[in-house]
Design a protein around this motif. Sequence first.
Motif, PDB file in Angstrom:
ATOM      1  N   LEU A  32       0.904  -1.285  -0.056  1.00 48.66           N
ATOM      2  CA  LEU A  32      -0.024   0.256  -0.202  1.00 48.66           C
ATOM      3  C   LEU A  32       0.799   1.533  -0.074  1.00 48.66           C
ATOM      4  O   LEU A  32       1.831   1.612   1.149  1.00 48.66           O
ATOM      5  CB  LEU A  32      -1.128   0.309   1.069  1.00 48.66           C
ATOM      6  CG  LEU A  32      -1.641  -1.259   1.225  1.00 48.66           C
ATOM      7  CD1 LEU A  32      -2.721  -0.772   2.626  1.00 48.66           C
ATOM      8  CD2 LEU A  32      -2.929  -1.385  -0.077  1.00 48.66           C
ATOM      9  N   THR A  58       0.422   0.059  -4.857  1.00 47.87           N
ATOM     10  CA  THR A  58      -0.952   0.389  -5.305  1.00 47.87           C
ATOM     11  C   THR A  58      -0.821   1.917  -4.591  1.00 47.87           C
ATOM     12  O   THR A  58      -0.086   2.199  -3.711  1.00 47.87           O
ATOM     13  CB  THR A  58      -2.050  -0.115  -4.876  1.00 47.87           C
ATOM     14  OG1 THR A  58      -3.309   0.854  -4.763  1.00 47.87           O
ATOM     15  CG2 THR A  58      -2.288  -0.608  -3.670  1.00 47.87           C
ATOM     16  N   GLY A  59      -0.855   3.566  -5.829  1.00 51.67           N
ATOM     17  CA  GLY A  59      -0.849   4.136  -4.704  1.00 51.67           C
ATOM     18  C   GLY A  59      -0.367   5.404  -6.043  1.00 51.67           C
ATOM     19  O   GLY A  59       0.271   5.617  -7.110  1.00 51.67           O
ATOM     20  N   ALA A  97      -4.910   4.742  -7.130  1.00 52.77           N
ATOM     21  CA  ALA A  97      -5.320   5.139  -5.495  1.00 52.77           C
ATOM     22  C   ALA A  97      -4.924   5.601  -4.437  1.00 52.77           C
ATOM     23  O   ALA A  97      -3.653   6.517  -5.256  1.00 52.77           O
ATOM     24  CB  ALA A  97      -4.829   3.849  -4.980  1.00 52.77           C
ATOM     25  N   THR A 100      -6.987   4.540   1.294  1.00 52.16           N
ATOM     26  CA  THR A 100      -6.942   3.408   1.077  1.00 52.16           C
ATOM     27  C   THR A 100      -7.738   2.090   0.611  1.00 52.16           C
ATOM     28  O   THR A 100      -7.811   1.165  -0.059  1.00 52.16           O
ATOM     29  CB  THR A 100      -6.737   3.267   3.040  1.00 52.16           C
ATOM     30  OG1 THR A 100      -5.427   3.708   3.768  1.00 52.16           O
ATOM     31  CG2 THR A 100      -6.526   1.142   3.385  1.00 52.16           C
ATOM     32  N   ASN A 103      -7.495   1.788  -2.933  1.00 51.19           N
ATOM     33  CA  ASN A 103      -6.163   0.655  -2.820  1.00 51.19           C
ATOM     34  C   ASN A 103      -6.474  -0.067  -2.829  1.00 51.19           C
ATOM     35  O   ASN A 103      -6.318  -0.605  -3.673  1.00 51.19           O
ATOM     36  CB  ASN A 103      -4.915   1.358  -1.592  1.00 51.19           C
ATOM     37  CG  ASN A 103      -3.991   2.274  -1.735  1.00 51.19           C
ATOM     38  OD1 ASN A 103      -3.851   2.612  -0.150  1.00 51.19           O
ATOM     39  ND2 ASN A 103      -3.285   2.354  -2.544  1.00 51.19           N
ATOM     40  N   THR A 107      -7.202  -2.002  -6.825  1.00 49.47           N
ATOM     41  CA  THR A 107      -6.170  -4.245  -6.969  1.00 49.47           C
ATOM     42  C   THR A 107      -7.408  -4.969  -7.016  1.00 49.47           C
ATOM     43  O   THR A 107      -6.844  -5.159  -7.936  1.00 49.47           O
ATOM     44  CB  THR A 107      -5.840  -3.931  -5.437  1.00 49.47           C
ATOM     45  OG1 THR A 107      -4.933  -2.649  -5.192  1.00 49.47           O
ATOM     46  CG2 THR A 107      -4.886  -4.949  -5.771  1.00 49.47           C
ATOM     47  N   THR A 123       2.134  -2.971   5.102  1.00 47.16           N
ATOM     48  CA  THR A 123       1.873  -1.319   4.967  1.00 47.16           C
ATOM     49  C   THR A 123       2.830  -0.952   6.670  1.00 47.16           C
ATOM     50  O   THR A 123       3.775  -2.028   6.555  1.00 47.16           O
ATOM     51  CB  THR A 123       0.481  -1.504   5.480  1.00 47.16           C
ATOM     52  OG1 THR A 123       0.397  -1.785   6.861  1.00 47.16           O
ATOM     53  CG2 THR A 123      -0.307  -2.307   5.186  1.00 47.16           C
TER      54      THR A 123
END
Length: 220
Positions: A32, A58-59, A97, A100, A103, A107, A123
Amino acid sequence: MLPEHLRADVATLWAYHDLRHEPRRSDVGVGLGSRDPGVAVHTAELFHAGRFPLVVFTGANAPTTIERFPRGEAVHYRDIARELGVPDDVILVEPEARNTGDNIAFTRRLLAGREIRSVTLVTRPYQQRRAYATAKRLWPGVDFVCASKAASFEDHVSGEEDVERVVSMLVGETQRVTEYAVRGFAIPQHVPAGVERASDRLAEAGFTQRLLRRPGDHSM
């Protein structure tokens, strides 16, 4: 420097948000995005340890990450993992993303063509509880386990992390455990009275930068 009389309260929140899940093999590891490059490093370590055969980072960006990761959190995480020997063909990037919830939802969308029954969420230590609760709400039927680099609060802030920012994050995360369940963003979780008292004392001491301040604040 954190005042001595607040150290026990910080330790209480730190322990509450670290779920200490038993490690197990998953179908995919999801790193994340955040300002912490250690998430990408730990994801690479877990991949090499055989914890999962596929990686998703993801981000996009947040105001706190744009300077450190100008091409986006997930893209820079991929670069870190490549440098640590994770093969490019097992890394997927989700670059959109911005919180959260995104995310998890984005995903899930990215992996829609694959049979995913189990996920390791990698995380920051103090993000575990909210990440888990969000994932259980938004991706039902999947077995989730959280993982972070083992570290105390003191270890975590011994590098580039600012003490005031991290303590404020802990207070904000604690508020979100209850508030996001009410708003339907996450599953409900028990908050012990001692955790509530510790969070209240830290807020009274001025660590309020990450508290939700108004209805409709969706900074998940």
